[in-house]
Design a protein around this motif. Structure first.
Motif, PDB file in Angstrom:
ATOM      1  N   PHE A 152      -6.142  15.727  -1.067  1.00 16.40           N
ATOM      2  CA  PHE A 152      -6.333  14.653  -1.720  1.00 16.40           C
ATOM      3  C   PHE A 152      -4.967  13.738  -1.802  1.00 16.40           C
ATOM      4  O   PHE A 152      -4.879  12.579  -1.200  1.00 16.40           O
ATOM      5  N   ALA A 153      -3.931  14.525  -1.589  1.00 17.76           N
ATOM      6  CA  ALA A 153      -2.599  13.726  -1.505  1.00 17.76           C
ATOM      7  C   ALA A 153      -2.361  12.923  -0.144  1.00 17.76           C
ATOM      8  O   ALA A 153      -1.842  11.989   0.014  1.00 17.76           O
ATOM      9  N   VAL A 154      -2.897  13.851   0.818  1.00 22.44           N
ATOM     10  CA  VAL A 154      -2.638  13.321   2.232  1.00 22.44           C
ATOM     11  C   VAL A 154      -3.684  12.280   2.594  1.00 22.44           C
ATOM     12  O   VAL A 154      -3.204  11.304   2.994  1.00 22.44           O
ATOM     13  N   ALA A 155      -4.659  12.030   1.759  1.00 21.16           N
ATOM     14  CA  ALA A 155      -5.602  11.079   1.979  1.00 21.16           C
ATOM     15  C   ALA A 155      -5.020   9.706   1.530  1.00 21.16           C
ATOM     16  O   ALA A 155      -5.189   8.699   2.095  1.00 21.16           O
ATOM     17  N   LEU A 156      -4.524  10.009   0.165  1.00 25.18           N
ATOM     18  CA  LEU A 156      -3.775   8.882  -0.167  1.00 25.18           C
ATOM     19  C   LEU A 156      -2.424   8.295   0.602  1.00 25.18           C
ATOM     20  O   LEU A 156      -2.224   7.243   0.512  1.00 25.18           O
ATOM     21  N   GLU A 157      -1.659   9.125   1.048  1.00 26.69           N
ATOM     22  CA  GLU A 157      -0.511   8.901   1.857  1.00 26.69           C
ATOM     23  C   GLU A 157      -0.890   8.358   3.181  1.00 26.69           C
ATOM     24  O   GLU A 157      -0.250   7.336   3.351  1.00 26.69           O
ATOM     25  N   ARG A 158      -2.126   8.507   3.741  1.00 26.20           N
ATOM     26  CA  ARG A 158      -2.764   8.046   5.108  1.00 26.20           C
ATOM     27  C   ARG A 158      -3.109   6.662   4.581  1.00 26.20           C
ATOM     28  O   ARG A 158      -2.939   5.782   5.393  1.00 26.20           O
ATOM     29  N   ALA A 159      -3.781   6.421   3.428  1.00 27.43           N
ATOM     30  CA  ALA A 159      -4.182   4.922   2.894  1.00 27.43           C
ATOM     31  C   ALA A 159      -3.011   4.242   2.810  1.00 27.43           C
ATOM     32  O   ALA A 159      -3.008   3.184   2.938  1.00 27.43           O
ATOM     33  N   ALA A 160      -2.163   4.751   2.221  1.00 29.01           N
ATOM     34  CA  ALA A 160      -0.703   4.253   1.966  1.00 29.01           C
ATOM     35  C   ALA A 160       0.205   3.578   3.444  1.00 29.01           C
ATOM     36  O   ALA A 160       0.275   2.532   3.305  1.00 29.01           O
ATOM     37  N   SER A 161      -0.105   4.481   4.246  1.00 28.36           N
ATOM     38  CA  SER A 161       0.401   3.989   5.236  1.00 28.36           C
ATOM     39  C   SER A 161      -0.259   2.854   6.148  1.00 28.36           C
ATOM     40  O   SER A 161       0.176   2.068   6.742  1.00 28.36           O
ATOM     41  N   PHE A 162      -1.417   2.915   6.003  1.00 27.94           N
ATOM     42  CA  PHE A 162      -2.552   1.986   6.633  1.00 27.94           C
ATOM     43  C   PHE A 162      -2.368   0.672   5.847  1.00 27.94           C
ATOM     44  O   PHE A 162      -2.260  -0.475   6.714  1.00 27.94           O
ATOM     45  N   CYS A 163      -2.062   0.833   4.727  1.00 30.35           N
ATOM     46  CA  CYS A 163      -1.822  -0.457   3.961  1.00 30.35           C
ATOM     47  C   CYS A 163      -0.478  -1.094   4.291  1.00 30.35           C
ATOM     48  O   CYS A 163      -0.384  -2.274   4.706  1.00 30.35           O
ATOM     49  N   ARG A 164       0.628  -0.380   4.703  1.00 29.62           N
ATOM     50  CA  ARG A 164       2.036  -0.938   5.068  1.00 29.62           C
ATOM     51  C   ARG A 164       1.951  -1.334   6.357  1.00 29.62           C
ATOM     52  O   ARG A 164       2.496  -2.342   6.891  1.00 29.62           O
ATOM     53  N   VAL A 165       1.104  -0.644   7.308  1.00 30.94           N
ATOM     54  CA  VAL A 165       0.838  -1.435   8.870  1.00 30.94           C
ATOM     55  C   VAL A 165       0.147  -2.576   8.638  1.00 30.94           C
ATOM     56  O   VAL A 165       0.503  -3.622   9.267  1.00 30.94           O
ATOM     57  N   GLU A 166      -0.826  -2.772   8.086  1.00 35.51           N
ATOM     58  CA  GLU A 166      -1.605  -4.050   7.667  1.00 35.51           C
ATOM     59  C   GLU A 166      -0.673  -5.104   6.965  1.00 35.51           C
ATOM     60  O   GLU A 166      -0.830  -6.267   7.516  1.00 35.51           O
ATOM     61  N   ALA A 167      -0.044  -4.659   5.934  1.00 35.38           N
ATOM     62  CA  ALA A 167       0.780  -5.764   5.460  1.00 35.38           C
ATOM     63  C   ALA A 167       1.942  -6.228   6.347  1.00 35.38           C
ATOM     64  O   ALA A 167       2.042  -7.519   6.447  1.00 35.38           O
ATOM     65  N   ALA A 168       2.490  -5.353   7.236  1.00 33.54           N
ATOM     66  CA  ALA A 168       3.409  -5.847   8.254  1.00 33.54           C
ATOM     67  C   ALA A 168       2.737  -6.794   9.093  1.00 33.54           C
ATOM     68  O   ALA A 168       3.209  -7.847   9.592  1.00 33.54           O
ATOM     69  N   GLY A 169       1.452  -6.543   9.759  1.00 40.73           N
ATOM     70  CA  GLY A 169       0.701  -7.368  10.659  1.00 40.73           C
ATOM     71  C   GLY A 169       0.344  -8.859   9.965  1.00 40.73           C
ATOM     72  O   GLY A 169       0.356  -9.843  10.471  1.00 40.73           O
ATOM     73  N   SER A 170       0.115  -8.565   8.415  1.00 37.86           N
ATOM     74  CA  SER A 170      -0.112  -9.872   7.859  1.00 37.86           C
ATOM     75  C   SER A 170       1.117 -10.871   7.852  1.00 37.86           C
ATOM     76  O   SER A 170       1.073 -12.100   8.048  1.00 37.86           O
ATOM     77  N   LEU A 171       2.102 -10.482   7.556  1.00 34.18           N
ATOM     78  CA  LEU A 171       3.448 -10.986   7.460  1.00 34.18           C
ATOM     79  C   LEU A 171       3.696 -11.531   8.718  1.00 34.18           C
ATOM     80  O   LEU A 171       4.257 -12.706   8.986  1.00 34.18           O
ATOM     81  N   ASP A 172       3.534 -10.661   9.804  1.00 32.39           N
ATOM     82  CA  ASP A 172       3.704 -11.232  11.150  1.00 32.39           C
ATOM     83  C   ASP A 172       2.907 -12.179  11.600  1.00 32.39           C
ATOM     84  O   ASP A 172       3.373 -13.557  12.229  1.00 32.39           O
ATOM     85  N   LEU A 173       1.485 -12.322  11.353  1.00 29.95           N
ATOM     86  CA  LEU A 173       0.660 -13.415  11.545  1.00 29.95           C
ATOM     87  C   LEU A 173       0.980 -14.572  10.541  1.00 29.95           C
ATOM     88  O   LEU A 173       0.533 -15.839  10.892  1.00 29.95           O
TER      89      LEU A 173
END
Length: 213
Positions: A150-171
């Motif tokens: 479960f913790a790994v799933a949460l960490e994967r989701a968190a990393s996904f959010c960080r990548v998406e956030a960086a893309g949002s700022l870039d755009l």
């Protein structure tokens, strides 16, 4: 809510997926909070103890069939650093991608280039990650909630959010001058995703200490 309805709601859950099929109409914050924690704990415990493929499939595709309203009624008011709060954010993340996978894929690729961290590797998206790949990824992460660490799933989701956030700022930077309103929308999205990332990371730490309730 009548006394009969309350008794029905608080009966033991015999089938994990039935937890979502019940409506809870109380306006008492304490009662709503108890219901949120009880349903999240019962659901996760029962499915993880007996991870039947059909049940897990139903939970992963729940919003496709039933929408988000039932989950919102159960979990949307829960604290961010709680089990129902974590599950709510995971389903919101899945819904965000499914509603506009093309934009999510664009943001992911922009974020992957802009971020320069291990988050892309932790999230586990293929290269390149198109709309179909991202939808499969968020489903895989959610499936891991019920069948994996479960913790790994949460960490994967968190990393996904960080990548998406960086893309949002870039755009957002691309549109800052010519389309300021659109830029503001991407900036808001980035802030929300960055907040989710921090909250999900904190939840993973709490889970590992047996403190996520």
């Amino acid at each position: 809510m009548t006394d009969d309805a309350r008794r029905e709601y608080h009966r033991p859950v015999h089938r994990p997926a039935d937890t979502f099929d019940r409506r809870f109409g109380s306006t008492d914050p304490a009662e709503v909070s108890r219901a949120a924690h009880a349903t999240a704990s019962a659901l996760l415990t029962r499915v993880r103890d007996e991870p039947e493929g059909e049940v897990v499939d139903r939970l992963v595709s729940f919003t496709d069939t039933h929408g988000i309203d039932t989950l919102a009624e159960l979990w949307s008011h829960s604290p961010a650093l709680s089990l129902p709060g974590a599950l709510w954010r995971l389903y919101l993340l899945q819904l965000m991608v499914r509603r506009d996978a093309r934009t999510a894929a664009l943001l992911y690729e922009r974020g992957r280039s802009a971020l320069g961290t291990v988050d892309d590797v932790v999230a586990g998206a293929p290269t390149p990650a198109g709309p179909e790949e991202l939808m499969a990824l968020v489903d895989e992460i959610l499936r891991g909630v019920f069948t994996g660490d479960f913790a790994v799933a949460l960490e994967r989701a968190a990393s996904f959010c960080r990548v998406e956030a960086a893309g949002s700022l870039d755009l957002a930077d691309d549109h800052d001058v010519a389309e300021p309103d659109r830029a503001a929308g991407f900036t808001t999205r980035a802030l929300r995703l960055d907040t989710y990332a921090a909250e999900l990371t904190a939840c993973a730490g709490l889970w590992r200490r047996d403190s996520l309730t």
